[in-house]
Design an enzyme around this catalytic site. Structure first.
Site, short mmCIF file in Angstrom:
data_model
loop_
_atom_site.label_atom_id
_atom_site.label_comp_id
_atom_site.label_asym_id
_atom_site.label_seq_id
_atom_site.Cartn_x
_atom_site.Cartn_y
_atom_site.Cartn_z
N LYS A 1 -12.95 -22.28 -28.59
CA LYS A 1 -14.01 -21.28 -28.37
C LYS A 1 -14.39 -21.18 -26.90
O LYS A 1 -14.50 -20.09 -26.32
CB LYS A 1 -15.23 -21.66 -29.22
CG LYS A 1 -16.46 -20.82 -28.98
CD LYS A 1 -16.26 -19.38 -29.37
CE LYS A 1 -17.42 -18.53 -28.90
NZ LYS A 1 -17.25 -17.12 -29.16
N GLY B 1 -22.84 -10.58 -18.71
CA GLY B 1 -24.13 -11.18 -19.08
C GLY B 1 -24.07 -11.57 -20.53
O GLY B 1 -23.00 -11.86 -21.06
N CYS C 1 -23.64 -15.48 -24.33
CA CYS C 1 -22.49 -16.39 -24.47
C CYS C 1 -21.76 -16.71 -23.18
O CYS C 1 -21.70 -17.86 -22.77
CB CYS C 1 -21.52 -15.81 -25.50
SG CYS C 1 -22.21 -15.83 -27.16
N VAL D 1 -25.34 -14.41 -35.01
CA VAL D 1 -24.17 -14.96 -35.69
C VAL D 1 -24.48 -15.29 -37.15
O VAL D 1 -23.73 -14.92 -38.05
CB VAL D 1 -23.66 -16.21 -34.94
CG1 VAL D 1 -22.66 -16.98 -35.76
CG2 VAL D 1 -23.03 -15.79 -33.63
#
Ligand code: NAD
Length: 437
Positions: free
Chosen positions: A205, A258, A261, A11
């Site tokens: 989120k 998977g 996150c 990120v």
């Protein structure tokens, strides 16, 4: 605008690079000295389409740099993004220690007003904790903005450059107006910037990831039922997807979700609910279904070959948790390969990008192959675990010749059963009828 991004992982590196591409002056900071040294030498630590070229251009133009010197980065930057990891803690909650450490460090070092932007995925209430942690370290004013990141690995640059929406949580008009300016190059096609309070942004989120994981577990169970009932999940998926209330996205059955996150974020929501005396039973079941789904291919292999796989060889195509990334965190391939190894099988693996990461996981317990056909010689069966485009149209005659027996367990439904019948394969898809020849 001058800004720093603390945490140069998937990120942080993508966000920092894209902000530099947007014309800003960006310092990407990490505590991992080797990673920073590699980046300075032009070695990109992750595979992400389009990223390398962007990094090269922005470093070359002097807008992007990599450093371990947090003090210098904070001194120069009005806005400090936090993109460190929030891994799963022992009890399933998100471990905030890296976020709290990074923000407290910034507070100690900042020479004046700063905007702290939480890009890491953090549970509801974290912005308040960060404010507390910072207030104990500085007398300078600051604002904390919650700005969760929705990029997808494998399409991260594109997602960042053209986000469906940007979510900003804050009660500071000043910080929000700077953030809107920062994001303006990425929302030129009128995709919205949604402003809300910190807690709602944090929750957004988790709700997004939990909902997407729920869709995957839902379609996986529909697929398992289709298989038993003689229906074809590919038709069912299309049949429901054209309903605009449902849509086609995230309705592909497979071997379970998977990655870094979904698994941890689903568990974190369950844990957050418990903290508020709520049983989020739906998500508990989503997780149970997903764990079972990871065993699907192995159970099909056992049903075909028995549970003692000594003397058997299996080829695996696809190791990354999804295509177009090298990320293997919580990848279903790990569960599948470990189970086959435990049963005594010999394993030959191929993945277009994840072989180096796979070596860290399996060491010398499997053989690694750069070409997909190279994994096939002498294989009793081929297992397809990740849906890389490269696997969609193989030379079936060559596949058949190389293998010991023409058997494919397809965890991603890449091929049409009718074609596999013609090509002479025994074919085991997900949620569709098996081709036994
Ligand atoms: P990552 O593990 O790839 O990167 C985190 C980086 O932070 C590492 O390089 C680590 O060395 C560095 N770091 C840790 N402590 C530090 C400190 N004090 N100072 C400087 N650097 C420090 O993680 P990631 O996949 O990029 O995820 C980061 C966050 O973003 C997580 O909260 C994750 O849930 C969230 N997120 C990830 C994705 C994704 O697709 N990977 C998507 C959206 C959100």
């Amino acid at each position: 605008m001058k800004l720093c991004v603390v945490g140069t992982g998937y990120v942080g590196l993508v966000s920092g690079t894209c902000f530099a591409e947007g014309g800003n002056d960006v310092a990407c900071v990490d505590i991992d000295e080797r990673k920073i040294a590699d980046l300075r030498n032009g070695k990109i630590p992750i595979y992400e389409p389009g990223l390398e070229e962007l990094i090269r251009r922005n470093v070359g133009d002097g807008r992007l740099r990599f450093t371990t010197d947090l003090a210098a980065a904070v001194k120069d930057s009005l806005v400090c993004f936090i993109a460190v990891g929030t891994p799963q803690d022992e009890d399933g909650s998100a471990d905030l220690s890296m976020v709290l450490k990074a923000t407290a460090d910034i507070a100690k070092l900042m020479p004046g007003y700063r905007i702290i932007v939480l890009k890491s995925t953090v549970p509801v209430g974290t912005a308040d904790k960060v404010r507390e942690a910072m207030a104990s370290q500085t007398t300078h004013p600051f604002d904390v903005v919650s700005n969760p990141e929705f990029l997808k690995e494998g399409a991260a640059v594109e997602d960042f450059m053209k986000p469906d929406r940007v979510v900003l949580g804050s009660n500071s008009e000043h910080a929000l107006s700077l953030m809107k300016e920062l994001y303006s190059p990425f929302v030129r096609t009128e995709n919205p910037i949604l402003v809300m309070d910190n807690r709602s942004a944090e929750m957004t989120k988790y709700a997004a990831n939990a909902f997407l994981a729920t869709r995957i577990s839902f379609i996986n169970q529909v697929a398992n039922l289709c298989e038993k009932a003689g229906a074809d999940v590919s038709d069912v998926r299309r049949g429901i997807g054209f309903d605009r209330r449902i849509g086609h996205y995230f309705l592909f059955p497979g071997v379970g979700y998977g990655g870094s996150c979904f698994p941890k974020d689903v568990r974190a929501v369950i844990r957050t609910a418990e903290e508020y005396d709520m049983d989020f039973s739906l998500l508990k079941e989503v997780e149970v279904i997903n764990e079972k789904q990871k065993e699907l291919l192995v159970n099909k292999v056992f049903a075909r070959f028995g549970k003692d796989l000594r003397g058997r060889k299996f080829a695996i195509w696809g190791l990354a948790f999804k295509p177009r990334t090298d990320d293997m965190r919580e990848a279903p391939s790990i569960v599948i390969i470990e189970a086959l190894l435990k049963a005594g099988a010999e394993i030959a693996v191929h993945d277009p990008e994840a072989l180096a990461r796979a070596r860290e996981v399996f060491g010398d317990r499997v053989s690694y192959h750069r070409g997909n056909y190279d994994a096939l010689p002498g294989a009793d069966a081929l297992l397809i675990v990740t849906e890389w485009n490269e696997f969609r149209r193989p030379d079936f005659a060559r596949v058949r010749e190389l293998m010991k027996s023409p058997i494919i367990f397809d965890g991603r439904n890449l091929y049409e059963p009718s074609v596999m019948k013609q090509e002479g394969f025994m074919y085991y898809p997900v949620g569709r009828s098996t081709v036994t020849q």
